[in-house]
Structures are given as C-alpha cells and as structure tokens.
Design an enzyme around this catalytic site. Structure first.
Site, PDB file in Angstrom:
ATOM      1  N   CYS A  27       0.803  -1.251   0.160  1.00 45.79           N
ATOM      2  CA  CYS A  27       0.024  -0.081   0.029  1.00 45.79           C
ATOM      3  C   CYS A  27       0.761   1.219  -0.124  1.00 45.79           C
ATOM      4  O   CYS A  27       0.350   2.350  -0.278  1.00 45.79           O
ATOM      5  CB  CYS A  27      -0.994   0.019   1.162  1.00 45.79           C
ATOM      6  SG  CYS A  27      -2.136  -1.330   1.013  1.00 45.79           S
TER       7      CYS A  27
ATOM      8  N   HIS B 286      -3.704   7.008   2.160  1.00 45.04           N
ATOM      9  CA  HIS B 286      -3.730   5.902   1.618  1.00 45.04           C
ATOM     10  C   HIS B 286      -5.395   5.484   2.223  1.00 45.04           C
ATOM     11  O   HIS B 286      -5.779   6.094   3.289  1.00 45.04           O
ATOM     12  CB  HIS B 286      -3.046   4.876   2.397  1.00 45.04           C
ATOM     13  CG  HIS B 286      -3.402   3.353   2.010  1.00 45.04           C
ATOM     14  ND1 HIS B 286      -3.855   3.053   0.760  1.00 45.04           N
ATOM     15  CD2 HIS B 286      -3.490   2.257   2.946  1.00 45.04           C
ATOM     16  CE1 HIS B 286      -4.073   1.734   1.027  1.00 45.04           C
ATOM     17  NE2 HIS B 286      -3.957   1.589   2.038  1.00 45.04           N
TER      18      HIS B 286
ATOM     19  N   ASN C 108     -10.137  -0.389  -0.726  1.00 45.45           N
ATOM     20  CA  ASN C 108      -8.550  -0.358  -0.471  1.00 45.45           C
ATOM     21  C   ASN C 108      -7.894  -0.649  -2.012  1.00 45.45           C
ATOM     22  O   ASN C 108      -8.052  -1.934  -1.993  1.00 45.45           O
ATOM     23  CB  ASN C 108      -8.346  -1.095   0.624  1.00 45.45           C
ATOM     24  CG  ASN C 108      -6.741  -1.044   0.844  1.00 45.45           C
ATOM     25  OD1 ASN C 108      -5.993  -0.417  -0.101  1.00 45.45           O
ATOM     26  ND2 ASN C 108      -6.241  -1.327   2.145  1.00 45.45           N
TER      27      ASN C 108
HETATM   28  O1  UT7 Z   1      -3.881  -1.032   3.239  1.00 46.08           O
HETATM   29  C1  UT7 Z   1      -3.313  -2.017   4.284  1.00 46.08           C
HETATM   30  C2  UT7 Z   1      -3.584  -1.836   5.691  1.00 46.08           C
HETATM   31  N1  UT7 Z   1      -4.864  -2.320   5.950  1.00 46.08           N
HETATM   32  C3  UT7 Z   1      -5.381  -1.556   6.969  1.00 46.08           C
HETATM   33  O2  UT7 Z   1      -5.288  -0.610   7.352  1.00 46.08           O
HETATM   34  C4  UT7 Z   1      -6.828  -2.353   7.423  1.00 46.08           C
HETATM   35  C5  UT7 Z   1      -6.835  -2.252   9.055  1.00 46.08           C
HETATM   36  N2  UT7 Z   1      -7.845  -2.942   9.736  1.00 46.08           N
HETATM   37  C6  UT7 Z   1      -9.256  -2.538   9.563  1.00 46.08           C
HETATM   38  O3  UT7 Z   1      -9.473  -1.583   8.585  1.00 46.08           O
HETATM   39  C7  UT7 Z   1     -10.298  -3.224  10.444  1.00 46.08           C
HETATM   40  O4  UT7 Z   1      -9.362  -3.856  11.463  1.00 46.08           O
HETATM   41  C8  UT7 Z   1     -11.157  -3.948   9.706  1.00 46.08           C
HETATM   42  C9  UT7 Z   1     -11.995  -3.089   8.674  1.00 46.08           C
HETATM   43  C10 UT7 Z   1     -10.521  -4.892   8.691  1.00 46.08           C
HETATM   44  C11 UT7 Z   1     -12.234  -4.528  10.552  1.00 46.08           C
HETATM   45  O5  UT7 Z   1     -12.812  -3.474  11.595  1.00 46.08           O
HETATM   46  P1  UT7 Z   1     -12.668  -4.163  12.999  1.00 46.08           P
HETATM   47  O6  UT7 Z   1     -13.520  -3.031  13.735  1.00 46.08           O
HETATM   48  O7  UT7 Z   1     -11.147  -4.199  13.601  1.00 46.08           O
HETATM   49  O8  UT7 Z   1     -13.332  -5.407  13.392  1.00 46.08           O
HETATM   50  P2  UT7 Z   1     -12.956  -6.867  13.835  1.00 46.08           P
HETATM   51  O9  UT7 Z   1     -12.005  -7.434  12.952  1.00 46.08           O
HETATM   52  O10 UT7 Z   1     -12.699  -6.547  15.555  1.00 46.08           O
HETATM   53  O11 UT7 Z   1     -14.108  -7.749  13.989  1.00 46.08           O
HETATM   54  C12 UT7 Z   1     -15.326  -7.146  14.732  1.00 46.08           C
HETATM   55  C13 UT7 Z   1     -16.405  -8.243  14.635  1.00 46.08           C
HETATM   56  C14 UT7 Z   1     -16.112  -9.687  14.559  1.00 46.08           C
HETATM   57  O12 UT7 Z   1     -17.030 -10.327  15.096  1.00 46.08           O
HETATM   58  P3  UT7 Z   1     -17.081 -10.832  16.719  1.00 46.08           P
HETATM   59  O13 UT7 Z   1     -15.758 -11.554  16.855  1.00 46.08           O
HETATM   60  O14 UT7 Z   1     -16.989  -9.546  17.560  1.00 46.08           O
HETATM   61  O15 UT7 Z   1     -18.469 -11.572  16.746  1.00 46.08           O
HETATM   62  C15 UT7 Z   1     -16.132 -10.178  13.124  1.00 46.08           C
HETATM   63  O16 UT7 Z   1     -16.131 -11.499  12.863  1.00 46.08           O
HETATM   64  O17 UT7 Z   1     -16.973  -7.830  13.140  1.00 46.08           O
HETATM   65  C16 UT7 Z   1     -16.935  -9.261  12.678  1.00 46.08           C
HETATM   66  N3  UT7 Z   1     -16.882  -9.016  11.033  1.00 46.08           N
HETATM   67  C17 UT7 Z   1     -17.659  -8.922  10.265  1.00 46.08           C
HETATM   68  N4  UT7 Z   1     -19.142  -8.738  10.397  1.00 46.08           N
HETATM   69  C18 UT7 Z   1     -19.880  -8.478   9.279  1.00 46.08           C
HETATM   70  C19 UT7 Z   1     -15.386  -9.111  10.429  1.00 46.08           C
HETATM   71  N5  UT7 Z   1     -15.837  -8.779   9.133  1.00 46.08           N
HETATM   72  C20 UT7 Z   1     -17.082  -8.751   8.927  1.00 46.08           C
HETATM   73  C21 UT7 Z   1     -17.926  -8.583   7.808  1.00 46.08           C
HETATM   74  N6  UT7 Z   1     -19.170  -8.474   8.271  1.00 46.08           N
HETATM   75  N7  UT7 Z   1     -17.342  -8.343   6.434  1.00 46.08           N
END
Ligand code: UT7
Length: 321
Positions: A115, A246, A276
């Site tokens: 990225c 980004h 992204n």
């Molecule tokens: O470009 C390179 C750099 N990349 C980044 O900067 C990405 C960095 N990370 C992020 O943007 C975020 O961490 C994400 C958008 C990927 C995820 O968001 P989050 O707020 O960190 O969510 P999480 O991974 O902690 O997941 C929270 C909940 C989980 O459920 P439980 O365990 O709380 O029941 C996941 O299973 O959200 C669930 N979940 C989803 N639910 C519906 C994860 N993906 C999804 C989805 N739809 N697509």
C-alpha cells in the site's frame, strides 16, 4: 540539485462496480457493518475478459496524466510502477505499460511496497530527477487486488478494490516535492500478507490480515510519520491544506486528520467509492481532488500510506498548477 513537481495526474477504474449490497448476496456481511467499520460503499473489480489488467489500467491512468500535463508519451524518460499484483512474474508491469504507451527508451521498473508503493515510487522518481537521471517521469500505482481476495473470507473480501492512478513528475525550477519519508519493518510480516504456502502450493493465493492489530499499528504509525514530515519541513500542521491519505479505512483516515487538526472537509476521501486499492489509492485520491478543483495552485498536500511489510511513507507536496 534539481527539483520536481507534479505536472499532471490521471486515473482509471474498471467498469464493473461491486456494491456492499452485491456482497451481501454471497458473503455473511451487511452494508451497515461495512459502512460503519470501514466507510466503504462500493469498489471496482477488473474483468480479465474485457482486457482489464494491472498494465491496461496503469497505461490508461498514465495516458490521462500525460494529457493533463499536456505532454506526449515520448517525452517520458522514466517509468516507475508500484504494484503488488503484476500481471505476470516478468516482464515488469512498468515494461508492459511502457510498451502500451509506445515508449521505447528510458528505465522502467516495478516497486513492491504494497500500500505504500506509490509513495516509494514518488520518492525514487523524485531522486532521479533531483540528480539529473531523468527529466519527466511517470509514477503509477496500479492494482488488480481482486486476484488476491478470498471471496469466502468476510473479514478481508469486503475491503479491497481494483484501479490505477498516475502522476507525471516533471523537472522544475520551483520545488513541488518538498520531502519524502520512507520506512519499513519486516518483523510485522505475518499481520498482513499473502502466505507463502507449502508443499504442492508453492505460493499462497489470498490476502490474510489480522485487521485489528494492523488497524492499531496504522493509526499510531501514521500519526508519527505526519509529525516527522512536518518537523523535516519546519512546518506547522495548520499550513497543510489537504491530507491525501492511503484509503484503507475511513476511521484510520479520520484519526490522522485529527492529529493534523484538519477538518474532514480538508481530507480527500475516496475509500467510499474505491475501497482499498493498495498502491493505487493515493494517486487515485490525488487525481480525484485535482480534477474536481479542490486542490489548487500552491496548496500544501500531505500524502501518506501504510501497508503490508509493514511499509509506510509520506510526501509533502506543494502543488504547482
Ligand atoms: O491497506 C493496508 C492496511 N490495512 C488496513 O489498514 C486495514 C486495517 N484494519 C481495519 O481496517 C479493520 O480492522 C477492519 C475493517 C479490517 C475490521 O474492523 P474491526 O473493527 O477491527 O473489526 P474486527 O476485526 O475486530 O471484527 C469485529 C467483528 C467480529 O465479530 P465478533 O468476533 O465481534 O463476533 C468479526 O467476525 O466483526 C465481524 N466481522 C464482520 N461482520 C460483518 C468481520 N468482518 C465482517 C464483515 N461483516 N465483513
């Protein structure tokens, strides 16, 4: 030492749009979750059957940038392409794009910094121009990330999109690229990667990410690099006109804006429309805000990126229209 400035920008997005509602039909997710957690509403997906590839998208973005710079392709004497998704192992995407543009000389090579690739490419091209190694460079970020997406993994498949952005970097009397700052720390390689695979699968196929940990690192690292960039230029944060970040997650972008004390009206956000797009995201955002007239002559732009590796980088730019 000579200086370089951005003389023109361009972009190219695949025709096909994949909305959050489309994703709901085949992944266990909701439009509401994707909007709230990422700010993404839709992304573009390349169609190989229509001839859309990393090189074709990159070449089209480059043509647009050349048009905006009022230059012909044969004036270009350096091509740097940032990509994580080259169409083949070799020749490089830069050589493919050079060929598509009908250019037959000057160095052309790819940069792989995921990225942060575009910022790395901008730094390299700027140094070429500063030392007289090139006069007019194309710096392109081009990706078909959908190739690396596991469409059954809801934690990653909703995030990524395809596209390309390009800039023409031109030798100039006045400095347009004020400073560039690059970093990497390979010890974080397992938090965001396409795994190596083993045995019969020589190479892994799909992006794997520990999103939460990447998120936290991205926020703190970008806050640090923004400070580093301002300090290097002896500049106050109030002097920055536009943050061109980004586009990984709206919440990460908002955190960096808060650090700069910039209202969101001074931040270029395209993550809602593009998702992204890795190395393509910064030049796509830059082109969007130059074309719609938000970025004006003499504006100070903070470009920054963070991604797999980890790699991160920034560029402070004075836009000279
Ligand atoms: O470009 C390179 C750099 N990349 C980044 O900067 C990405 C960095 N990370 C992020 O943007 C975020 O961490 C994400 C958008 C990927 C995820 O968001 P989050 O707020 O960190 O969510 P999480 O991974 O902690 O997941 C929270 C909940 C989980 O459920 P439980 O365990 O709380 O029941 C996941 O299973 O959200 C669930 N979940 C989803 N639910 C519906 C994860 N993906 C999804 C989805 N739809 N697509």
């Amino acid at each position: 030492m000579k200086h370089a400035r951005i003389a023109g920008t361009g972009s190219c997005l695949p025709e096909q749009v994949l909305s959050n509602e489309d994703l709901e039909s085949f992944v266990d997710t909701t439009d509401e979750w994707i909007r709230e957690r990422t700010g993404i509403l839709q992304r573009h997906i390349a169609d190989a059957h229509k001839g859309e590839s990393t090189a074709s998208l990159g070449a089209e973005a480059a043509r647009e940038a050349l048009k905006a710079a009022d230059m012909e392709a044969d004036e270009i004497d350096l091509i740097v392409v940032a990509t994580t998704t080259p169409d083949q192992k070799f020749p490089s995407t830069a050589c493919d794009i050079q060929n598509l543009l009908g250019i037959h000389s000057g160095p052309a090579f790819d940069v792989q910094a995921v990225c942060s690739g575009f910022i790395y490419g901008l730094d390299i091209a700027n140094r070429f121009i500063a030392t007289g190694g090139a006069h007019n460079a194309l710096v392109i970020g081009a990706e078909v990330l959908s190739r690396l997406v596991n469409w059954t993994d809801r934690s990653t498949c909703v995030l990524f999109g395809d596209g390309a952005g390009a800039v023409v970097l031109k030798e100039s009397e006045e400095p347009g690229i004020l400073s560039t700052h690059l970093h990497a720390d390979g010890s974080y390689n397992r938090l965001l990667h396409v795994p190596r695979g083993d045995g019969e699968h020589a190479l892994g196929q799909y992006i794997e990410m520990r999103g939460n940990e990447v998120f936290r690192m991205a926020v703190t690292t970008l806050e640090r690099i923004v400070e580093e960039t301002l300090e290097a230029n002896n500049m106050d944060r109030h002097e920055v006109d536009w943050l061109v970040p980004h586009q990984a997650n709206h919440r990460i972008i908002a955190a960096t804006a808060r650090k700069l004390n910039l209202p969101m009206e001074r931040v270029v956000v395209t993550v809602d429309q593009h998702g992204n797009t890795s190395a393509a995201s910064v030049p796509l955002a830059l082109d969007t805000a130059i074309r719609d007239g938000r970025i004006q002559d003499q504006n100070i732009l903070m470009l920054e990126a963070f991604g797999g590796g980890f790699t991160w980088g920034s560029a402070l730019v004075r836009y000279l229209a």
